[in-house]
Design an enzyme around this catalytic site. Structure first.
Site, PDB file in Angstrom:
ATOM      1  N   SER A 292      32.445  44.892  33.372  1.00  9.98           N
ATOM      2  CA  SER A 292      31.631  45.023  32.170  1.00  9.98           C
ATOM      3  C   SER A 292      31.034  46.420  32.140  1.00  9.98           C
ATOM      4  O   SER A 292      30.645  46.956  33.181  1.00  9.98           O
ATOM      5  CB  SER A 292      30.520  43.976  32.191  1.00  9.98           C
ATOM      6  OG  SER A 292      29.452  44.394  31.362  1.00  9.98           O
ATOM      7  N   GLU A 305      42.187  35.461  29.640  1.00 10.30           N
ATOM      8  CA  GLU A 305      41.656  35.303  28.275  1.00 10.30           C
ATOM      9  C   GLU A 305      42.658  35.835  27.252  1.00 10.30           C
ATOM     10  O   GLU A 305      42.826  35.265  26.171  1.00 10.30           O
ATOM     11  CB  GLU A 305      40.314  36.020  28.157  1.00 10.30           C
ATOM     12  CG  GLU A 305      39.232  35.356  28.993  1.00 10.30           C
ATOM     13  CD  GLU A 305      37.969  36.174  29.055  1.00 10.30           C
ATOM     14  OE1 GLU A 305      37.023  35.852  28.344  1.00 10.30           O
ATOM     15  OE2 GLU A 305      37.924  37.156  29.810  1.00 10.30           O
TER      16      GLU A 305
END
Ligand code: ARG
Length: 472
Positions: A292, A305
């Protein structure tokens, strides 16, 4: 104002005879397909070589003309492969680009389109494309299945809770869980195999719609292109109208990819859950995760994902094709030019997803201690406790009810299921004996799951052997 065509004079050479004026630049931009069908060039050239060989064999062209055409086509293919061929959008599609380039080099090329239409030509190109695509998908699925089964082989005795309703249900081995994925992708592989059999038919010779009056030899073309059965007999499409109108293969292909995509998505979801701190069953390879930009501690399961996300695209492609074809009158309609982008995207996306899933799984490590801790939850064996009562002669419905009572009692007392005293459990049902806690031994419990399809270690080992044989 719509601009006049900037196309070279040869642009409409293949069909311009009855036109006083060429198409507008806007129309050319609208109708071109070379931007996506150029990738069919190797199949188109293969088809043209077989077609011209047949024209020579039946006396429609001379052998010299055939040889000149073949040499020209080989040279064009070399240029294409070297990235030196100039694709001309004004020439619409892959067929006309190649044919016009050939005409410039080889006078005999003017005879190449004898007894052929772009309608049976594109159908043939796509049958060749699909056979090749099937092989590539089959190989990629095999490679994925190898990684899944190798990973499973290391975890025949690593147990985790199996889930229904995303609630802990019963213990299973990690191997059994992974082999469920092998079944899914194994079916995908079988679907591709069945698809390849249906793709193995040659439409060339169907012409635009109704064949040709010229003496073509369809069987020879089919043999030259490898459209043959196991005994080498040619396989031909049976109806010229169906051959140029049919897009079932496109839809079947997109459906097979879409279903494979559903499998990517379901597997990805499991792994994303397992990778969360809450589960902690696995750690994912750094190479297939991302961080992140804000939160330094994060290691996000992006590859999974994206696998989940790309499955939406694969479903979209199927939907596009179903809708494209559904209202069309027989036979060919130009709408059908739109059939290629979804199919190409389905192939490319599925191959990419197969590679990414394979490499993500290859680098995945199971946290055996966390798995064991989760699998040690005695509630996972509540069903086995009911089976224990059944073995003591209690009807299953009553046993189920009794164990439910025992679970509630444990909950009320704030202890785990197997920490209750014999008196406490006997107060619920008199069939409990002193040996009732023996069932809380997961290794022993798993050895009671040794019938076909069950997660016992011996069954799992047999499944792994079976897979090894299927994946050679
Ligand atoms: N590019 C066309 C397609 O993909 C080839 C067939 C064109 N046939 C025709 N009659 N315009 O559909």
């Amino acid at each position: 104002m719509v601009k006049k065509s900037s196309a070279p004079p040869s642009a409409q050479a293949t069909w311009g005879g009855r036109f006083a004026e060429g198409p507008s630049a806007l129309m050319l931009r609208f109708s071109e397909s070379i931007s996506f069908d150029a990738r069919l060039a190797p199949f188109d050239i293969q088809g043209s070589k077989a077609h011209s060989a047949m024209l020579a064999a039946t006396g429609l062209i001379s052998t010299e003309e055939r040889d000149a055409i073949h040499a020209g086509l080989d040279a064009i293919l070399n240029e294409i492969n070297a990235g030196k061929f100039r694709w001309e959008p004004a020439l619409e599609d892959v067929h006309m680009n190649i044919e016009q380039a050939l005409v410039k080099r080889v006078p005999a090329a003017a005879k190449l389109h004898t007894a052929r239409s772009r309608n049976d030509q594109i159908a043939t190109d796509m049958h060749l494309f699909f056979k090749d695509a099937a092989t590539r998908l089959h190989d990629a699925l095999t490679a994925l299945l190898r990684v899944i089964t190798d990973l499973a082989a290391g975890h025949v005795e690593t147990f985790v809770p199996g889930y229904t309703h995303l609630q802990r249900a019963q213990p299973v081995s990690v191997a059994h869980h992974l082999l469920a994925y092998a079944e899914m992708f194994g079916r995908d592989r079988e679907r591709i195999e069945a698809f390849a059999v249906r793709a193995n038919e040659c439409p060339l010779g169907s012409g635009a719609i109704a064949g040709t009056s010229l003496p073509v030899d369809r069987a020879l073309v089919a043999k030259l292109l490898g459209f043959v059965d196991a005994r080498g007999r040619p396989r031909l499409t049976a109806n010229s109208m169906d051959a140029v109108a049919d897009r079932d293969l496109f839809i079947e292909f997109a459906a097979a990819c879409a279903l494979c995509g559903v499998h990517f998505s379901r597997v990805a979801e499991d792994i994303i859950l397992w990778n969360s701190a809450e589960f902690g069953f696995i750690s994912l390879p750094d190479a297939f995760t991302t961080g992140s930009s804000l939160m330094p501690q994060k290691k996000n399961p992006d590859s999974l994902e994206l696998l989940r996300g790309k499955s939406a695209r694969l479903q979209g492609n199927l939907h596009t094709l179903l809708t494209l074809v559904k209202g069309l009158p027989l036979t060919y309609n130009r709408d059908l030019q739109e059939d290629k982008p979804p199919v190409f995207d389905s192939l490319d996306t599925t191959l990419l997803c197969l590679d990414v899933l394979r490499e993500t799984l290859r680098g995945t490590r199971f946290n055996v201690a966390r798995c064991a801790a989760a699998a040690a939850d005695p509630l996972l064996l509540a069903t086995d406790l009911a089976d224990y009562l059944v073995r003591k002669g209690v009807p299953f419905r009553e046993a189920h009810h009794a164990v439910g009572g025992v679970v509630a009692l444990a909950e009320k007392n704030g202890v785990s299921l197997n920490a209750l005293s014999i008196e406490q459990v006997r107060s619920v049902n008199a069939a409990f004996d002193a040996d009732w806690t023996d069932i809380f031994d997961i290794k022993k419990v798993m050895r009671t799951r040794e019938r076909p399809g069950m997660p016992g270690p011996r069954q799992t080992a047999a499944q792994l052997t079976h897979w090894k044989k299927r994946l050679v």
